[in-house]
Design a protein around this motif. Structure first.
Motif, mmCIF file in Angstrom:
data_model
loop_
_atom_site.group_PDB
_atom_site.id
_atom_site.type_symbol
_atom_site.label_atom_id
_atom_site.label_comp_id
_atom_site.label_asym_id
_atom_site.label_seq_id
_atom_site.Cartn_x
_atom_site.Cartn_y
_atom_site.Cartn_z
ATOM 1 N N THR A 101 3.200 53.418 18.443
ATOM 2 C CA THR A 101 3.448 54.348 19.348
ATOM 3 C C THR A 101 2.778 54.286 20.640
ATOM 4 O O THR A 101 3.521 54.248 21.881
ATOM 5 N N ASP A 102 1.426 53.778 20.889
ATOM 6 C CA ASP A 102 0.989 53.204 22.023
ATOM 7 C C ASP A 102 1.726 52.171 22.628
ATOM 8 O O ASP A 102 1.999 52.045 23.886
ATOM 9 N N ALA A 103 1.890 51.005 21.821
ATOM 10 C CA ALA A 103 2.424 49.854 22.171
ATOM 11 C C ALA A 103 3.822 50.142 22.831
ATOM 12 O O ALA A 103 4.213 49.607 23.817
ATOM 13 N N LEU A 104 4.632 50.979 22.236
ATOM 14 C CA LEU A 104 6.057 51.206 22.478
ATOM 15 C C LEU A 104 6.078 52.149 23.953
ATOM 16 O O LEU A 104 6.840 51.738 24.681
ATOM 17 N N LEU A 105 5.138 52.820 24.087
ATOM 18 C CA LEU A 105 5.244 53.775 25.255
ATOM 19 C C LEU A 105 4.853 52.824 26.539
ATOM 20 O O LEU A 105 5.468 52.865 27.752
ATOM 21 N N PHE A 106 3.746 51.867 26.249
ATOM 22 C CA PHE A 106 3.343 50.696 27.098
ATOM 23 C C PHE A 106 4.772 49.838 27.678
ATOM 24 O O PHE A 106 4.934 49.772 28.749
ATOM 25 N N CYS A 107 5.340 49.560 26.376
ATOM 26 C CA CYS A 107 6.414 48.628 26.779
ATOM 27 C C CYS A 107 7.351 49.470 27.547
ATOM 28 O O CYS A 107 8.053 48.697 28.593
ATOM 29 N N GLN A 108 7.595 50.713 27.295
ATOM 30 C CA GLN A 108 8.755 51.529 28.030
ATOM 31 C C GLN A 108 8.271 51.657 29.494
ATOM 32 O O GLN A 108 9.053 51.741 30.030
ATOM 33 N N ARG A 109 7.170 51.851 29.429
ATOM 34 C CA ARG A 109 6.609 52.057 30.988
ATOM 35 C C ARG A 109 6.897 50.976 31.860
ATOM 36 O O ARG A 109 7.088 50.802 32.672
ATOM 37 N N PHE A 110 6.424 49.467 31.069
ATOM 38 C CA PHE A 110 6.618 48.509 31.803
ATOM 39 C C PHE A 110 8.297 48.406 32.225
ATOM 40 O O PHE A 110 8.611 47.923 33.390
ATOM 41 N N CYS A 111 9.088 48.531 31.169
ATOM 42 C CA CYS A 111 10.493 48.371 31.322
ATOM 43 C C CYS A 111 10.817 49.205 32.590
ATOM 44 O O CYS A 111 11.740 48.749 33.666
ATOM 45 N N ASP A 112 10.405 50.632 32.658
ATOM 46 C CA ASP A 112 11.102 51.300 33.780
ATOM 47 C C ASP A 112 10.467 50.737 35.462
ATOM 48 O O ASP A 112 11.292 50.631 36.343
ATOM 49 N N LEU A 113 9.187 50.280 35.228
ATOM 50 C CA LEU A 113 8.615 49.770 36.333
ATOM 51 C C LEU A 113 9.195 48.445 36.911
ATOM 52 O O LEU A 113 9.814 48.337 37.929
ATOM 53 N N ALA A 114 9.342 47.650 36.039
ATOM 54 C CA ALA A 114 10.231 46.261 36.204
ATOM 55 C C ALA A 114 11.677 46.587 36.827
ATOM 56 O O ALA A 114 12.075 46.065 37.551
ATOM 57 N N GLU A 115 12.206 47.435 35.947
ATOM 58 C CA GLU A 115 13.742 47.755 36.270
ATOM 59 C C GLU A 115 13.712 48.371 37.843
ATOM 60 O O GLU A 115 14.847 48.170 38.626
ATOM 61 N N SER A 116 12.940 49.225 38.285
ATOM 62 C CA SER A 116 12.934 49.704 39.532
ATOM 63 C C SER A 116 12.597 48.513 40.557
ATOM 64 O O SER A 116 13.212 48.865 41.691
ATOM 65 N N LEU A 117 12.163 47.474 40.262
ATOM 66 C CA LEU A 117 12.064 46.292 41.110
ATOM 67 C C LEU A 117 13.127 45.362 41.038
ATOM 68 O O LEU A 117 13.425 44.565 41.803
ATOM 69 N N GLY A 118 14.170 45.765 40.173
ATOM 70 C CA GLY A 118 15.267 44.981 40.140
ATOM 71 C C GLY A 118 15.338 43.829 38.833
ATOM 72 O O GLY A 118 16.241 43.167 38.778
#
Ligand SMILES: Cc1cc2nc3c(=O)[nH]c(=O)nc-3n(C[C@H](O)[C@H](O)[C@H](O)COP(=O)(O)O)c2cc1C
Length: 241
Positions: A101-118
């Motif tokens: 759960t921790d790893a997937l939340l970390f991964c999803q947060r990374f996705c949101d941040l990276a996608e926000s930069l394009g």
């Protein structure tokens, strides 16, 4: 609108940008603030070549500038506890679930941040199909399990957004509403009517869209075989007896 990106331009993803995104992603919620995850960064072409077969040679693995393998990780926490006179007891399935759960939340947060930069990425679920080989190649110690892989880069495509089921399919008020033939018709009609899905049925020579998933893409035999390897990997890593 976000969407999966599977083709990447030659523009590099700088190490400083990647590091800052990973550090910011670590603000994700995490059990007991223990951060029960690790991520292995793969940039080396030879390592990508070696990883690719474990993801069924999906071309993104070798074509993306960066491949990230997110892992459920109780190893670091256990070693810390042992060195500090603690009594860690995390070789069990509950601890795997918490770390995953921790790893997937970390991964999803990374996705949101990276996608926000394009940046664009593709989530590879194949990570849990061939975990034993990934564990060996990335030298993951006990109590570390790979749970997700992202291929990452600057987009070189702009795919049309994929459809989603209507909210009536997955939102339940107070208690779980029964799924009936009528609700199935209501919730799947638009998806089944999409021209691309009708074409998909035609070229796969199936009668229905559902059969493409049950008989071809995610068959019972495949799911049983991959499930057996997943359980073997969980035992090897010390999360199961
Ligand atoms: C658990 C999981 C496994 C996935 N595995 C793969 C994969 O192995 N290969 C791939 O190309 N896409 C994979 N995807 C991406 C999905 O195909 C994609 O999210 C879905 O088709 C919806 O498209 P969209 O993300 O563009 O909206 C995976 C996504 C998830 C959440």
């Amino acid at each position: 609108m976000r969407q999966t990106i599977r083709r990447y331009s030659s523009r590099p993803v700088s190490e400083s940008l990647l590091q800052s995104l990973l550090e910011e992603a670590a603000r994700a919620q995490t059990m007991g603030n223990l951060q029960l995850y690790s991520v292995v960064v793969t940039r080396d072409a030879e390592m990508k070549q070696q990883l690719a077969p474990f993801h069924f040679n999906q071309p993104m693995v070798t074509n993306a500038p960066v491949v990230l393998t997110f892992c459920a990780d109780y190893h670091r926490t256990t070693e810390w506890a042992l060195q500090r006179k603690g009594h860690p007891g995390y070789g069990n399935f509950l601890s795997y679930q918490n770390a995953a759960t921790d790893a997937l939340l970390f991964c999803q947060r990374f996705c949101d941040l990276a996608e926000s930069l394009g940046l664009g990425m593709c989530f590879l679920g194949t990570t849990v199909y061939k975990p034993l080989e990934i564990i060996r190649l990335l030298r993951l110690p006990k109590l570390v399990m790979p749970v997700a892989t992202l291929t990452l880069g600057w987009p070189d495509e702009h795919p049309a957004p994929t459809d989603r089921l209507p909210a009536t399919a997955y939102v339940h008020q107070e208690t779980y509403a029964p799924v009936t033939p009528e609700t199935i018709d209501r919730d799947f009609a638009a998806r089944e009517a999409l021209p691309e899905n009708q074409e998909f049925v035609r070229i796969n020579h199936t009668e229905t869209l559902a059969q493409i998933f049950t008989d071809i893409r995610y068959s019972a035999a495949d799911c049983e075989a991959f499930s057996a390897e997943l359980l073997q990997a969980l035992r090897r890593q010390g999360f199961l007896e």
